[in-house]
Scaffold this motif. Structure first.
Motif, PDB file in Angstrom:
ATOM      1  N   GLY A 121      34.396 -37.384 -16.967  1.00 20.91           N
ATOM      2  CA  GLY A 121      34.221 -35.936 -16.830  1.00 20.91           C
ATOM      3  C   GLY A 121      33.251 -35.460 -15.767  1.00 20.91           C
ATOM      4  O   GLY A 121      32.530 -34.486 -15.976  1.00 20.91           O
ATOM      5  N   ASN A 123      31.929 -33.694 -12.184  1.00 20.43           N
ATOM      6  CA  ASN A 123      32.329 -32.470 -11.502  1.00 20.43           C
ATOM      7  C   ASN A 123      32.351 -32.671  -9.994  1.00 20.43           C
ATOM      8  O   ASN A 123      31.484 -33.343  -9.441  1.00 20.43           O
ATOM      9  CB  ASN A 123      31.364 -31.339 -11.860  1.00 20.43           C
ATOM     10  CG  ASN A 123      31.419 -31.029 -13.349  1.00 20.43           C
ATOM     11  OD1 ASN A 123      32.484 -31.061 -13.964  1.00 20.43           O
ATOM     12  ND2 ASN A 123      30.269 -30.767 -13.935  1.00 20.43           N
ATOM     13  N   HIS A 158      39.406 -36.612 -16.310  1.00 24.53           N
ATOM     14  CA  HIS A 158      39.278 -35.163 -16.489  1.00 24.53           C
ATOM     15  C   HIS A 158      38.174 -34.554 -15.614  1.00 24.53           C
ATOM     16  O   HIS A 158      37.133 -34.082 -16.090  1.00 24.53           O
ATOM     17  CB  HIS A 158      39.047 -34.808 -17.959  1.00 24.53           C
ATOM     18  CG  HIS A 158      39.325 -33.354 -18.230  1.00 24.53           C
ATOM     19  ND1 HIS A 158      40.577 -32.822 -18.218  1.00 24.53           N
ATOM     20  CD2 HIS A 158      38.493 -32.311 -18.472  1.00 24.53           C
ATOM     21  CE1 HIS A 158      40.525 -31.527 -18.454  1.00 24.53           C
ATOM     22  NE2 HIS A 158      39.258 -31.193 -18.597  1.00 24.53           N
ATOM     23  N   GLU A 269      40.792 -30.314 -14.158  1.00 23.55           N
ATOM     24  CA  GLU A 269      41.022 -28.995 -14.752  1.00 23.55           C
ATOM     25  C   GLU A 269      42.029 -28.183 -13.943  1.00 23.55           C
ATOM     26  O   GLU A 269      42.832 -27.439 -14.495  1.00 23.55           O
ATOM     27  CB  GLU A 269      39.683 -28.247 -14.836  1.00 23.55           C
ATOM     28  CG  GLU A 269      38.670 -28.970 -15.702  1.00 23.55           C
ATOM     29  CD  GLU A 269      37.305 -28.295 -15.739  1.00 23.55           C
ATOM     30  OE1 GLU A 269      36.486 -28.705 -16.558  1.00 23.55           O
ATOM     31  OE2 GLU A 269      37.056 -27.354 -14.945  1.00 23.55           O
ATOM     32  N   ASP A 327      40.583 -26.511 -21.549  1.00 23.60           N
ATOM     33  CA  ASP A 327      40.772 -27.628 -22.477  1.00 23.60           C
ATOM     34  C   ASP A 327      41.998 -27.435 -23.371  1.00 23.60           C
ATOM     35  O   ASP A 327      42.688 -28.400 -23.694  1.00 23.60           O
ATOM     36  CB  ASP A 327      39.498 -27.864 -23.299  1.00 23.60           C
ATOM     37  CG  ASP A 327      38.655 -28.996 -22.711  1.00 23.60           C
ATOM     38  OD1 ASP A 327      39.255 -29.969 -22.191  1.00 23.60           O
ATOM     39  OD2 ASP A 327      37.416 -28.923 -22.754  1.00 23.60           O
ATOM     40  N   TYR A 345      37.757 -37.762 -27.140  1.00 26.87           N
ATOM     41  CA  TYR A 345      36.886 -37.215 -26.096  1.00 26.87           C
ATOM     42  C   TYR A 345      35.524 -37.885 -26.193  1.00 26.87           C
ATOM     43  O   TYR A 345      34.844 -37.756 -27.211  1.00 26.87           O
ATOM     44  CB  TYR A 345      36.696 -35.706 -26.286  1.00 26.87           C
ATOM     45  CG  TYR A 345      37.973 -34.911 -26.116  1.00 26.87           C
ATOM     46  CD1 TYR A 345      38.877 -34.774 -27.166  1.00 26.87           C
ATOM     47  CD2 TYR A 345      38.268 -34.298 -24.903  1.00 26.87           C
ATOM     48  CE1 TYR A 345      40.050 -34.051 -27.003  1.00 26.87           C
ATOM     49  CE2 TYR A 345      39.435 -33.557 -24.736  1.00 26.87           C
ATOM     50  CZ  TYR A 345      40.318 -33.438 -25.787  1.00 26.87           C
ATOM     51  OH  TYR A 345      41.476 -32.731 -25.622  1.00 26.87           O
ATOM     52  N   HIS A 354      31.815 -26.717 -28.668  1.00 27.59           N
ATOM     53  CA  HIS A 354      32.939 -26.493 -27.750  1.00 27.59           C
ATOM     54  C   HIS A 354      34.216 -27.158 -28.272  1.00 27.59           C
ATOM     55  O   HIS A 354      35.264 -26.526 -28.369  1.00 27.59           O
ATOM     56  CB  HIS A 354      32.590 -27.031 -26.357  1.00 27.59           C
ATOM     57  CG  HIS A 354      33.763 -27.076 -25.416  1.00 27.59           C
ATOM     58  ND1 HIS A 354      34.243 -25.957 -24.775  1.00 27.59           N
ATOM     59  CD2 HIS A 354      34.576 -28.095 -25.043  1.00 27.59           C
ATOM     60  CE1 HIS A 354      35.294 -26.297 -24.032  1.00 27.59           C
ATOM     61  NE2 HIS A 354      35.517 -27.591 -24.183  1.00 27.59           N
TER      62      HIS A 354
END
Ligand code: ARG
Length: 587
Positions: A121, A123, A158, A269, A327, A345, A354
């Motif tokens: 995950g 960025n 992801h 995403e 998501d 996850y 979340h």
């Protein structure tokens, strides 16, 4: 069948013979290993249910099991605990099967599933830092464990490649280099295939852009505009976005490669953004989405909640699509493209709310069952001050620098302890990398996933104690022992004959592997496997100290011990590879 299952079934027969439920026959490892190997407490529960005396029941069971070949000793302790010891013949036969099996006594799930693991995950534009370690290490290990038991597993990184940070970057570049063709109003392309900036520019631009947006509302508004235009498909922005993503992915691949972490899918995403309009329409039509203050929300609170679970904002009042909606759309996308039975996850503890919201929302929408979505959260790796690990100056440490530091320490350790003697520079570096990585990974995984832990490189790197390097050393030692046996003409591994206490202990540990794997898998907790690997290495050490192997004069004993060594090495190497730990050729 695990050893525990097999023994439980046999003891269960004893209960059945006494007219009691076989379930009471459940066996577990003994609480007092000095008195027994296993125990069964079922007589107490059975007595309660049947309103009888537990000791009398235990006596009946023991009587019924008297002639079973697997037990050498059945005794009753206290109010009716049955203590169990196994015969050496039974142990020998069981370990021999294990030594011949492909997975060295592992365990396979009876109902394999197709599973997506979402981990990593990172960025785009933000270099990987130590905060990304745990997800990568735990996710990779769980992926391997799940595959080992027979599940079909797809690991998806992801990427965080969408949303406001992309608009911030585009704005930043536009201010710095307004003449680039990407910014020309109405330009439809084609645009240059070469990125206008380098990775180092991107990494420098990101914090500058986000600081500027925080400081200046007008700047933030520009970034929001750019984000919207990007999401609506403005070609120049799209082309820039592609460059940013490609630069980042190349850097990430490098870092994950060094960590020994491999993803099957590099989706992000952005890939699910096209689904949002269609989902919004569907959810609105079916009344799942409600309008509230100009935003479109999904309520997920439940009557029996003991905490507040706020609604998710699917689309905010400014029309922007956020983290929750992405998501939700990702789950729909995975369902369509992969159709998994389950999605896991591996994301840190701070995102518990979340995921709870997202899971409830997709369940409410009828897109995916909540019980098949699991947030396997983890605690934080802290510094010695008990706060999230930072550089000495208090900044976040880039993963690259962190891994270099760990390798450097490992090299130092190897030199100090004389392990590196006689090896060339390349091999020493290679061994240091593996030692460092084993220290890091084993320390991380041997802590209960859900706990925080303190990063202490000197402790993790020790060659004695519950550490990665200790296990590497054990594995290398097994290998060199087998090589030595071959060179000495000690003969081939042969039928197992257990007679010494150290052999018995080692055999019992080897046979506990199946139960270990099952527990690790059921609870999604790699530390259970770590405990096993460490116990096995220790038990091997005692066996090695107590029993002659290569120079044992009795050839049958020698062949048996070589089999034990081989099985131990095989199982240890499987355990290490499931933890994502690579073993050097020699050290
Ligand atoms: N990129 C996110 C972050 O930095 C983590 C993504 C985790 N996975 C997910 N499906 N939300 O917080």
């Amino acid at each position: 069948m695990t050893l525990i299952d097999e023994l439980s079934a046999t003891v269960g027969e004893g209960f059945a013979a006494a007219g009691l439920d076989v379930q009471f026959g459940r066996v577990k490892p003994a609480d007092r290993p000095d008195l027994a190997q296993f125990q069964c407490n079922g007589a107490l529960a059975a007595a309660k249910a049947a309103k009888q005396n537990p000791r009398q029941i235990a006596e009946k069971i023991v009587e019924a099991l008297r002639n079973k070949p697997e037990f050498s000793e059945l005794t009753i302790a206290g109010p009716g605990f049955i203590n169990i010891k196994l015969t050496d013949d039974y142990l020998s036969e069981r370990v021999e099967k294990l030594a011949d099996s492909k997975n060295f006594g592992g365990w396979a799930t009876p109902d394999p599933e197709k599973i997506v693991i979402d981990y990593g995950g990172p960025n785009v534009a933000k270099p990987l830092h130590v905060g990304h370690l745990r997800s990568a290490i735990i996710g990779e290990s769980l992926k391997r464990i799940f595959r080992f038991v027979g599940e079909t597993v797809i690991g998806d990184i992801h990427l965080g490649d969408w949303g406001l940070q992309m608009g911030q970057l585009i704005t930043e570049l536009e201010i710095r280099q307004p003449d680039l063709p990407y910014f020309e109003e109405g330009a439809a392309g084609p645009f240059p295939t070469q990125s206008p900036i380098k990775l180092s520019d991107l990494e420098e631009m990101y914090p500058a852009a986000s600081a500027a947006c925080k400081a200046d509302p007008a700047r933030a508004e520009l970034a929001r505009h750019a984000t919207k235009a990007l999401q609506e498909g403005r070609p120049g922005y799209r082309a820039l976005w592609r460059h940013f993503v490609d630069l980042s992915i190349a850097a990430m691949k490098h870092d994950y490669d060094d960590l020994g972490v491999e993803f099957d899918l590099w989706k992000g995403e952005a890939a699910v953004d096209p689904l949002i309009p269609e989902l919004t329409e569907d959810l609105t039509k079916r009344g799942v989405i409600e309008k509230s203050d100009g935003a479109q929300i999904i309520r997920v609170a439940r009557e029996d909640d003991n905490k507040t679970v706020p609604p998710i904002i699917f689309i905010n009042s400014k029309g922007a699509v956020g983290y929750h909606a992405t998501d939700v759309a990702t789950i729909v996308d995975r369902k369509r493209e992969i159709n998994p039975d389950r999605i896991l996850y591996v994301v840190d503890a701070r995102q518990q709310l979340h995921f709870e919201q997202v899971f409830r929302a997709v369940d409410k929408a009828g897109y995916f069952e909540e019980v098949r979505l699991e947030h396997l959260w983890f605690g934080t790796m802290n510094g010695k001050d008990g706060k999230p690990f930072k550089t000495r100056e208090g900044g976040t440490l880039k993963l690259r620098n962190f891994l270099d530091m760990v390798t450097e320490r490992a090299k130092q350790r190897l030199t100090d302890s004389g392990f590196a003697e006689g090896y060339g520079a390349d091999e020493t570096l290679e061994i240091a990398r593996k030692v460092g990585m084993s220290a890091l990974k084993f320390a991380d995984l041997s802590n209960t996933r859900t706990s925080d832990y303190i990063f202490d490189i000197d402790r993790f790197m020790a060659f004695e104690g519950k550490t990665g390097p200790y296990l590497l050393y054990a594995s290398v030692r097994v290998r060199s022992l087998l090589a030595k046996a071959e060179a000495a003409g000690a003969g081939a591994p042969g039928p197992i004959i257990i007679s010494e206490p150290e052999e018995r202990d080692l055999a019992l540990l080897l046979l506990a592997f199946a139960e270990t794997i099952r527990e690790t898998h059921t609870r999604r907790m790699p530390h259970i496997l770590c405990d096993h690997a460490f116990g096995l290495a220790q038990s091997f050490s005692k066996f090695y100290a107590a029993c002659r192997i290569v120079d044992e004069a009795d050839s049958a004993k020698r062949a048996s011990r070589l089999s034990l060594v081989k099985a131990t090495g095989g199982q240890l190497d499987i355990a290490l590879s499931l933890l994502g730990i690579d073993v050097p050729e020699r050290m």
